[in-house]
Design an enzyme around this catalytic site. Structure first.
Site, PDB file in Angstrom:
ATOM      1  N   ASP A 285       0.830  -1.196   0.000  1.00 18.97           N
ATOM      2  CA  ASP A 285       0.000   0.000   0.000  1.00 18.97           C
ATOM      3  C   ASP A 285       0.871   1.256   0.000  1.00 18.97           C
ATOM      4  O   ASP A 285       1.982   1.259   0.537  1.00 18.97           O
ATOM      5  CB  ASP A 285      -0.904  -0.002   1.243  1.00 18.97           C
ATOM      6  CG  ASP A 285      -2.040   0.993   1.135  1.00 18.97           C
ATOM      7  OD1 ASP A 285      -2.386   1.400   0.009  1.00 18.97           O
ATOM      8  OD2 ASP A 285      -2.586   1.376   2.188  1.00 18.97           O
TER       9      ASP A 285
ATOM     10  N   ASN B   8       1.396   3.368  -2.953  1.00 19.91           N
ATOM     11  CA  ASN B   8       1.943   3.793  -4.244  1.00 19.91           C
ATOM     12  C   ASN B   8       1.419   5.158  -4.670  1.00 19.91           C
ATOM     13  O   ASN B   8       2.176   6.012  -5.132  1.00 19.91           O
ATOM     14  CB  ASN B   8       1.606   2.763  -5.325  1.00 19.91           C
ATOM     15  CG  ASN B   8       2.319   1.444  -5.133  1.00 19.91           C
ATOM     16  OD1 ASN B   8       3.374   1.382  -4.509  1.00 19.91           O
ATOM     17  ND2 ASN B   8       1.738   0.381  -5.661  1.00 19.91           N
TER      18      ASN B   8
ATOM     19  N   ARG C 291      -0.715   8.933 -10.061  1.00 21.22           N
ATOM     20  CA  ARG C 291      -0.725   7.719  -9.261  1.00 21.22           C
ATOM     21  C   ARG C 291      -0.031   6.544  -9.951  1.00 21.22           C
ATOM     22  O   ARG C 291       0.661   5.747  -9.311  1.00 21.22           O
ATOM     23  CB  ARG C 291      -2.166   7.330  -8.917  1.00 21.22           C
ATOM     24  CG  ARG C 291      -2.840   8.274  -7.930  1.00 21.22           C
ATOM     25  CD  ARG C 291      -4.288   7.870  -7.686  1.00 21.22           C
ATOM     26  NE  ARG C 291      -4.397   6.521  -7.168  1.00 21.22           N
ATOM     27  CZ  ARG C 291      -4.277   6.192  -5.876  1.00 21.22           C
ATOM     28  NH1 ARG C 291      -4.032   7.127  -4.976  1.00 21.22           N
ATOM     29  NH2 ARG C 291      -4.398   4.926  -5.499  1.00 21.22           N
TER      30      ARG C 291
ATOM     31  N   THR D   7     -10.533  -7.101  -5.473  1.00 23.46           N
ATOM     32  CA  THR D   7     -11.833  -7.068  -6.124  1.00 23.46           C
ATOM     33  C   THR D   7     -12.498  -5.702  -5.953  1.00 23.46           C
ATOM     34  O   THR D   7     -13.367  -5.331  -6.743  1.00 23.46           O
ATOM     35  CB  THR D   7     -12.747  -8.161  -5.541  1.00 23.46           C
ATOM     36  OG1 THR D   7     -12.728  -8.082  -4.104  1.00 23.46           O
ATOM     37  CG2 THR D   7     -12.297  -9.549  -5.958  1.00 23.46           C
ATOM     38  N   GLU D   8     -12.092  -4.951  -4.932  1.00 25.11           N
ATOM     39  CA  GLU D   8     -12.630  -3.611  -4.700  1.00 25.11           C
ATOM     40  C   GLU D   8     -11.928  -2.536  -5.529  1.00 25.11           C
ATOM     41  O   GLU D   8     -12.459  -1.424  -5.683  1.00 25.11           O
ATOM     42  CB  GLU D   8     -12.532  -3.249  -3.214  1.00 25.11           C
ATOM     43  CG  GLU D   8     -13.469  -4.041  -2.304  1.00 25.11           C
ATOM     44  CD  GLU D   8     -13.008  -5.462  -2.059  1.00 25.11           C
ATOM     45  OE1 GLU D   8     -13.864  -6.352  -1.958  1.00 25.11           O
ATOM     46  OE2 GLU D   8     -11.783  -5.687  -1.996  1.00 25.11           O
ATOM     47  N   ASN D   9     -10.750  -2.853  -6.066  1.00 27.14           N
ATOM     48  CA  ASN D   9      -9.993  -1.842  -6.809  1.00 27.14           C
ATOM     49  C   ASN D   9     -10.627  -1.455  -8.135  1.00 27.14           C
ATOM     50  O   ASN D   9     -10.243  -0.455  -8.759  1.00 27.14           O
ATOM     51  CB  ASN D   9      -8.548  -2.311  -7.050  1.00 27.14           C
ATOM     52  CG  ASN D   9      -7.685  -2.274  -5.812  1.00 27.14           C
ATOM     53  OD1 ASN D   9      -6.699  -3.002  -5.711  1.00 27.14           O
ATOM     54  ND2 ASN D   9      -8.045  -1.436  -4.849  1.00 27.14           N
TER      55      ASN D   9
END
Length: 240
Positions: free
Chosen positions: A18, A20, A31, A64-66
């Protein structure tokens, strides 16, 4: 479940990579610049594993939430995954790294899924390090898919529901060929597990550190692995 000697280092380390985006923002860059920097960091950590006795490394690449992120970022990440596999395949093979992917591949584009399958086949005989990449992965989604397969076997008559216990479900999980993680590391200062290896990490030790993933070094990795060796792993029991 037996106690683990206090001096033993972790055999399996899982990492929630986490930070980045924040790393890139600090530098006034988009990003995706941070995601590319984070991908380069993976090689250093993989290379550090053998000297630390880490046989299994699992990294959380895309959840899966990304998919909720912007279309530009998601498309950029998918392109990055394809480039990473193509670019790193030969080095991973030569360095003795076996690569596996976990997660639901149905939503991934055909080219990426084909590259994943090809890399798994290319490295399947390697034994120096076992690298597992969680891609379109979510712990709840994994358990739901595993339960569906288990229920199908019950319906087909190949599994007696009376024999189902806590040792049964793991055989249906994406990670069925892997040992459970001993140590889970999350970078960037967030103290949550974000739907990662929910079943498998029931007895894992956790380290939540402030370092952003692109800054996470092999030295810090070694420090955390060595600190794990000082912990008293009782698995619900008491110290001798």
């Amino acid at each position: 479940m037996s106690r683990e000697p206090a001096s033993a280092g972790p055999r399996h380390v899982a990492i929630i990579m986490d930070g980045n985006g924040r790393w890139a923002k600090q530098r006034g860059r988009p990003r995706l610049f941070g995601h590319h920097a984070g991908a380069r960091r993976v090689r250093e950590i993989v290379e550090a594993c053998p000297d630390l006795g880490v046989q299994y490394l699992t990294i959380f690449a895309f959840s899966t939430e990304n998919w909720k992120r912007t279309q530009v970022e998601v498309a950029g990440l998918m392109s990055l995954f394809r480039r990473y596999i193509t670019k790193e395949a030969r080095a991973l093979l030569e360095e003795g790294v076996r690569v596996r992917f976990i997660g639901d591949r149905d939503r991934l584009d055909d080219k990426l899924a084909a590259l994943m399958h090809e890399l798994e086949g290319l490295t399947e005989n390697n034994t120096r390090v076992n690298l597992t990449i969680a891609l379109n992965y979510g712990g709840r989604d994994e358990v739901a898919r595993a339960t569906k397969r288990l229920a199908q076997d019950v319906a087909n008559g190949t599994l007696d529901p009376e024999t189902v216990d806590e040792e049964t479900l793991p055989r249906y999980l994406d990670t069925h060929v892997l040992p459970d993680p001993d140590l889970v590391i999350r970078t960037s200062g967030e103290a949550r597990i974000s739907n990662f290896l929910l079943w498998q990490s029931a007895y894992a030790e956790y380290e939540f550190i402030d370092t952003l993933w692109p800054d996470f070094s092999a030295e810090e990795f070694a420090r955390l692995c060595n600190a794990y060796g000082t912990r008293d792993r009782r698995f619900g029991g008491v110290s001798a």
